[in-house]
Design a protein around this motif. Structure first.
Motif, short mmCIF file in Angstrom:
data_model
loop_
_atom_site.label_atom_id
_atom_site.label_comp_id
_atom_site.label_asym_id
_atom_site.label_seq_id
_atom_site.Cartn_x
_atom_site.Cartn_y
_atom_site.Cartn_z
N LEU A 155 6.44 67.81 48.06
CA LEU A 155 6.09 66.51 48.64
C LEU A 155 4.75 66.04 48.07
CD1 LEU A 155 7.18 64.41 50.62
CD2 LEU A 155 5.71 65.41 52.37
N LYS A 156 4.82 65.50 46.86
CA LYS A 156 3.61 65.13 46.11
C LYS A 156 2.96 63.88 46.69
CE LYS A 156 4.54 64.04 41.81
NZ LYS A 156 4.87 64.16 40.38
N HIS A 157 3.78 62.86 46.94
CA HIS A 157 3.29 61.62 47.54
C HIS A 157 4.18 61.32 48.74
CE1 HIS A 157 1.07 60.84 43.92
NE2 HIS A 157 2.17 60.91 43.22
N CYS A 158 3.62 60.50 49.62
CA CYS A 158 4.40 60.12 50.79
C CYS A 158 3.70 58.96 51.47
CB CYS A 158 4.48 61.33 51.71
SG CYS A 158 5.41 61.06 53.17
N SER A 159 4.46 57.94 51.88
CA SER A 159 3.83 56.83 52.58
C SER A 159 3.36 57.31 53.95
CB SER A 159 4.84 55.68 52.74
OG SER A 159 5.93 56.12 53.52
N ARG A 160 2.40 56.61 54.55
CA ARG A 160 1.84 57.03 55.84
C ARG A 160 2.90 57.00 56.94
NH1 ARG A 160 -3.66 57.49 56.11
NH2 ARG A 160 -3.67 57.16 58.36
N THR A 161 3.76 55.99 56.88
CA THR A 161 4.80 55.88 57.91
C THR A 161 5.69 57.12 57.88
OG1 THR A 161 4.99 53.71 56.89
CG2 THR A 161 6.33 54.12 58.86
N LYS A 162 6.12 57.51 56.66
CA LYS A 162 7.01 58.66 56.56
C LYS A 162 6.25 59.94 56.92
CE LYS A 162 10.64 56.50 55.13
NZ LYS A 162 11.79 56.37 56.01
N ALA A 163 4.99 60.02 56.48
CA ALA A 163 4.19 61.23 56.74
C ALA A 163 4.12 61.51 58.23
CB ALA A 163 2.79 61.06 56.16
N ALA A 164 4.02 60.45 59.02
CA ALA A 164 3.89 60.60 60.47
C ALA A 164 5.15 61.23 61.08
CB ALA A 164 3.62 59.25 61.11
N GLU A 165 6.28 61.10 60.37
CA GLU A 165 7.54 61.64 60.91
C GLU A 165 7.78 63.09 60.49
OE1 GLU A 165 10.48 59.01 59.26
OE2 GLU A 165 9.57 57.23 60.16
#
Ligand code: MG
Length: 385
Positions: A155-165
């Motif tokens: 998981l190199k990058h991830c948007s904040r919305t997805k990260a929260a899940e």
């Protein structure tokens, strides 16, 4: 494995696997991860997925499979030199592109557009989804049940919305923490691999020239060195000599610069690396600028080349039309995909249904997507052609 530095990932202090398992008998835990990745269906399909050139354009170009193997080769060299966990680095490198759609970045961009109303599509997140959810190989769990550190690297990058899940794995994107050094190595090994092999493939395809490439310091410096040592060398060999020296100069610079940075920061373990507040694996300023220059060059002259763009435009139409067709008529999907679509629609409404379709399309190889599109959008009506 040679002795690990205190800041390397090690299984004794690992955050482990989601489902507890008996340890392997003949391998360490990260070797087991690497082997699970190699035996996965998604890994095999990388052979027929585009890196830059669509798979059927020629047998000599990189595919996502050979790209992943080159990334692993570069990553392992760096990891070994820095006394990091080489097996973990290899596992992350081999898995880093498992979630890629057919047709490279064009495929991922258009699938993200199709999924805009349904939660979007991110290829890094999809790679994690492949190893966590989509691979169906074990009786006891879904996915490959990989070690935490392998998943952290994938998981190199991830948007904040997805990260929260994502629970613990997503927290670092919200709290500004770094992944372990093996993940940092895999990330830069990916860049070094594609910049250099795209130079080689671009020259082979005749879309860029040696003269043009001389604008780039990284290429120019090595070309002068090769010409001086081997004047009149045949062009194919000269290109290979230049490219291998470019990779070597980047890797050597990266190892030396990172070693200095690690010594200065002096992290006592992997958690200190995660909390260091900045990446510790990096190129010197000069080398980073040179690499950026090459990247810009490739963007302008290769990825934006009208012949590459024309092909990408066609492939975007294929993905969009497949997505729309499946959304309108579920009967076009294979029975097991239909069943998942119904199950996820029950759970999450239309976005659940759309996610199943995105998973199905993302898993396709280039040639399967092309053939499927022909079957659906342009079916032969019989009679003589
Ligand atoms: Mg890659």
């Amino acid at each position: 494995m040679s002795e690990l530095a205190c800041y390397a990932a090690r299984e004794e202090t690992s955050k482990g696997r989601v489902y507890k398992e008996v340890g392997p008998s003949h391998r360490n835990q990260y070797q087991r991860d690497r082997d699970r990745i190699i035996h996965s269906a998604a890994f095999r399909r990388l052979e027929y997925k585009t890196q830059v050139f669509v798979n059927h354009e020629g047998d000599m170009f990189r595919t996502r499979l050979t790209h992943s193997i080159e990334v692993a080769q570069i990553g392992r060299t760096i990891a070994r030199a820095l006394k990091l966990n080489e097996d973990l680095t290899e596992a992350i490198c081999l898995a880093h592109d498992l979630g890629h759609t057919p047709f490279g970045h064009a495929g991922q961009d258009i699938l993200n557009d199709c999924m805009r109303e349904h939660g979007g599509f991110e290829h890094n997140l999809q790679s994690l989804r492949v190893v966590d959810v989509l691979e169906e190989r074990y009786a006891e769990f879904t996915g490959l049940n990989l070690m935490y550190e392998t998943r952290e690297g994938i998981l190199k990058h991830c948007s904040r919305t997805k990260a929260a899940e994502l629970g613990e794995l997503g927290l670092r994107f919200l709290e500004g923490r770094q992944p372990g050094l093996e993940a940092q190595v895999a990330n830069i090994a990916d860049e070094i691999a594609y910049n250099n092999h795209d130079v080689d493939d671009g020259l082979r395809a005749g879309l860029i020239t040696i003269n043009q490439l001389n604008e780039c310091e990284l290429f120019h410096a090595q070309q002068i060195a090769v010409n001086k040592q081997w004047p009149g060398l045949h062009e194919r060999r000269m290109i290979h000599e230049i490219v291998r020296r470019m990779i070597n100069s980047l890797v050597s610079d990266l190892i030396a610069t990172s070693q200095t940075k690690i010594s200065k920061t002096d992290p006592v373990d992997i958690n200190a690396v995660r909390n260091a507040g900045m990446p510790l694996i990096e190129l010197s300023q000069q080398m980073a600028a040179n690499q950026k220059e090459l990247k810009r060059f490739l963007h302008k002259n290769l990825y934006q080349h009208h012949r590459v763009q024309q092909m990408m435009q066609k492939t975007k139409i294929i993905i969009k039309e497949l997505f729309d067709a499946y959304m309108t008529d579920m009967g076009l999907l294979p029975a097991d995909v239909q069943q998942s679509a119904i199950k996820f629609e029950d759970r999450a409404g239309v976005p659940g249904h759309a996610r199943t379709i995105a998973d199905y399309i993302a898993g396709m190889t280039d040639r399967f997507a092309i053939a499927e599109h022909k079957r659906i959008a342009n079916p032969p009506l019989g009679g003589n052609a």
